[in-house]
Design a protein around this motif. Structure first.
Motif, mmCIF file in Angstrom:
data_model
loop_
_atom_site.group_PDB
_atom_site.id
_atom_site.type_symbol
_atom_site.label_atom_id
_atom_site.label_comp_id
_atom_site.label_asym_id
_atom_site.label_seq_id
_atom_site.Cartn_x
_atom_site.Cartn_y
_atom_site.Cartn_z
ATOM 1 N N LEU A 150 -3.312 -1.702 13.983
ATOM 2 C CA LEU A 150 -2.473 -2.894 14.116
ATOM 3 C C LEU A 150 -1.026 -2.511 14.399
ATOM 4 C CD1 LEU A 150 -3.808 -5.367 11.384
ATOM 5 C CD2 LEU A 150 -4.108 -5.479 13.866
ATOM 6 N N THR A 151 -0.566 -1.430 13.759
ATOM 7 C CA THR A 151 0.789 -0.949 14.041
ATOM 8 C C THR A 151 0.916 -0.505 15.495
ATOM 9 O OG1 THR A 151 1.057 -0.217 11.746
ATOM 10 C CG2 THR A 151 2.540 0.734 13.388
ATOM 11 N N GLY A 176 -8.423 -0.021 4.934
ATOM 12 C CA GLY A 176 -7.118 -0.680 5.070
ATOM 13 C C GLY A 176 -6.132 0.176 5.838
ATOM 14 N N ALA A 177 -6.168 1.481 5.561
ATOM 15 C CA ALA A 177 -5.276 2.397 6.281
ATOM 16 C C ALA A 177 -5.634 2.449 7.763
ATOM 17 C CB ALA A 177 -5.358 3.797 5.659
ATOM 18 N N ALA A 236 -4.405 -0.650 9.354
ATOM 19 C CA ALA A 236 -2.945 -0.643 9.467
ATOM 20 C C ALA A 236 -2.486 0.212 10.639
ATOM 21 C CB ALA A 236 -2.334 -0.133 8.163
ATOM 22 N N THR A 274 0.891 -3.611 17.694
ATOM 23 C CA THR A 274 2.117 -4.395 17.516
ATOM 24 C C THR A 274 3.296 -3.760 18.249
ATOM 25 O OG1 THR A 274 1.372 -5.207 15.355
ATOM 26 C CG2 THR A 274 3.734 -5.327 15.825
#
Length: 547
Positions: free
Chosen positions: A15-16, A8-9, A12, A19
């Motif tokens: 994706l960060t 998950g990290a 993240a 984004t």
């Protein structure tokens, strides 16, 4: 729980990154075109731009060049696909290797090569094609012949020849058998590859700039013009939006053509036939493409870079070390620009590799839940979006979004490696995914059963596979970043110029020394980019012992 937290990290983080440095800049650019300074919806700029005759002249010129580049690539690429992938003869491997030259060269280098070939003192200068639309089209064909040949040839060599042989035995001519049997079978591959070529041709900003931006220019050159010459970011945003629309339409069409299945075709193991006298026409076309379109510009570039008033020598290369070029603002020499390019490309490569490895691990991980599997497919699609969006749009988006947040960033040059990493990321991910997908999930399960922690499983099972692919990935990322021009042209600091920008600016200034230095600098850039990619390839064989 720890494993889920780790993945998950990782998700993240990537994706960060995507984004902040892709979705936000592109979105901010699109929003800028439909809002006023207060942030309110305002479509007046769209209306003004779309009702101007110049706009549609630019759109028409962009689509015309892209269409001609695609047509030329297909006309030369299909015969090359047959000769290089369907026939067998002495020298075939050498011929195939030559067609790979466009894959390792920055677009700026190719543009300068065609300027050398078609310029006043070039071998084809008498044609008067220098800085014309036809010069741009020829350079587009240079880049994309091999793409058509590889995609179409890959399918062609696996077609079952018995259907054609049956048609020939029933009296069909060679041409009729090709048109009625082989060509329909190849249509999905031709359509999909032609769609990709059209996409690349419609976003060939650095080629157009290097070759003089002939005619009214393109949507991308107009974005640069409105931004740099008129400081009209809203009008530039509208032109960027138009460019995104055409690119997305091209991507959609390409995907539709790619989804046309070939499962109904009778395929077999790759098979080649001996070259015969009847193959003289495709062989002649292929040799013409390889010698005239691919090799001649590159040989001319090297020859003209050595030409001086007194014969041949290294005068242009010596000037690269000492002279910034006549009238060249900033005082940067080519050697300094190359140093800047290498440092920026190294930074971009590190960023790209970290993001690409994390993305590839997440995408290739075996999951059981249908929702997670669907999420992997969506992520795989999302990371390909930067490949379908022009680097000019990405660079302009950085300027619009991050400049508004922190104006000093857009003038510091700090954004350049981040933008280059976004441009290179899809290509690097695509090079890593097939390798990591080859990992047998049972190996991970066995290691876990024997007590290995998730970190140890990752290091001992996935690690060797990553090492096998990371060399090529690093070389590819470094080469792409080193030659990147579109986004960099918006973000590079005047005091920290890259070599591609230096070359294009030299071409825009009069004087034999400036042009000679541009030729020599293009040779240096091409050599460094090629060495980086080749060194990355050389790393792979040494690590096969891990498998």
């Amino acid at each position: 729980m720890l494993t889920r937290f780790g993945w998950g990290a990782a998700l993240a983080v990537v994706l960060t990154f995507l984004t902040i440095f892709f979705a936000w800049p592109v979105g901010a650019m699109l929003v800028r075109g439909i809002t006023d300074d207060a942030g309110n919806l305002n479509l007046n700029t769209f209306g003004d731009v779309l009702t101007t005759g110049r706009t549609w002249a630019i759109v028409g010129h962009t689509l015309t060049m892209a269409s001609l580049g695609t047509l030329g690539s297909v006309l030369f690429g299909i015969p090359a696909a047959y000769i290089l992938y369907r026939t067998d003869f002495v020298g075939r491997n050498v011929l195939r290797s030559v067609t790979l030259i466009p894959f390792v060269l920055p677009t700026v280098v190719v543009g300068v090569a065609f300027r050398a070939l078609l310029g006043t003192n070039g071998p084809l200068g008498f044609l008067g094609l220098d800085q014309t639309t036809w010069a741009v089209v020829a350079a587009m064909v240079f880049f994309n012949i091999s793409l058509i040949a590889r995609q179409v040839g890959g399918l062609w060599q696996m077609l079952d020849p018995r259907t054609v042989e049956a048609a020939r035995s029933l009296g069909a001519s060679r041409a009729r058998a090709f048109c009625t049997i082989t060509l329909p079978a190849l249509t999905p591959a031709i359509g999909a590859s032609a769609g990709l070529v059209f996409l690349y041709c419609s976003t060939a900003y650095s080629l157009v700039r290097t070759l003089g931006s002939p005619g009214v220019g393109t949507l991308e050159t107009e974005v640069f013009r409105q931004t740099q010459a008129f400081l009209d970011l809203r009008t530039a945003a509208v032109f960027s939006a138009l460019q995104v629309v055409f690119v997305l339409a091209s991507v959609w069409l390409t995907q539709r053509l790619s989804h046309r299945t070939t499962t109904a075709l009778r395929l077999q193991q790759p098979r080649r036939q001996k070259l015969s006298r009847a193959d003289w026409l495709p062989l002649t076309i292929t040799l013409f493409a390889v010698i005239v379109i691919i090799l001649w510009p590159m040989v001319t570039l090297l020859e003209r870079s050595l030409a001086t008033d007194d014969g041949y020598g290294l005068d242009n290369y010596r000037l690269l070390l000492t002279s910034p070029g006549t009238g060249f603002a900033g005082g940067t020499t080519a050697a300094q620009a190359l140093e800047h390019s290498v440092k920026i490309a190294l930074d971009a490569t590190v960023i790209t590799l970290v993001a690409a490895i994390l993305l590839s691990l997440v995408i290739t991980r075996q999951v059981k839940h249908p929702g997670l599997a669907r999420g992997q497919r969506l992520l795989d699609t999302f990371i390909m979006l930067p490949m379908g969006v022009s680097s000019v749009t990405i660079g302009f988006g950085f300027l619009v979004s991050l400049h508004a947040w922190n104006p000093s960033l857009s003038q510091s040059g700090m954004l350049v490696p981040l933008a280059q990493a976004v441009v290179a990321l899809p290509l690097v991910v695509r090079s890593l995914i097939p390798v990591l997908a080859a990992v047998d999930p049972k190996q991970r399960q066995a290691a876990a059963v024997l007590g290995a922690s998730p970190a140890r499983v990752l290091a001992t099972i996935d690690g060797p596979y990553i090492l096998r692919a990371v060399g090529l990935a690093a070389g590819l990322s470094f080469s792409v970043s080193l030659g990147e021009f579109g986004a960099t042209s918006f973000l590079a600091s005047p005091e920290y110029q890259t070599l591609p920008i230096y070359i294009v600016r030299l071409l825009g200034r009069p004087g034999a020394d400036n042009f000679g230095m541009a030729l020599a600098a293009a040779v240096v850039l091409g050599i460094v980019a090629s060495i980086a990619l080749l060194l990355g390839e050389r790393i792979r064989p040494r690590l096969r012992r891990f498998t």
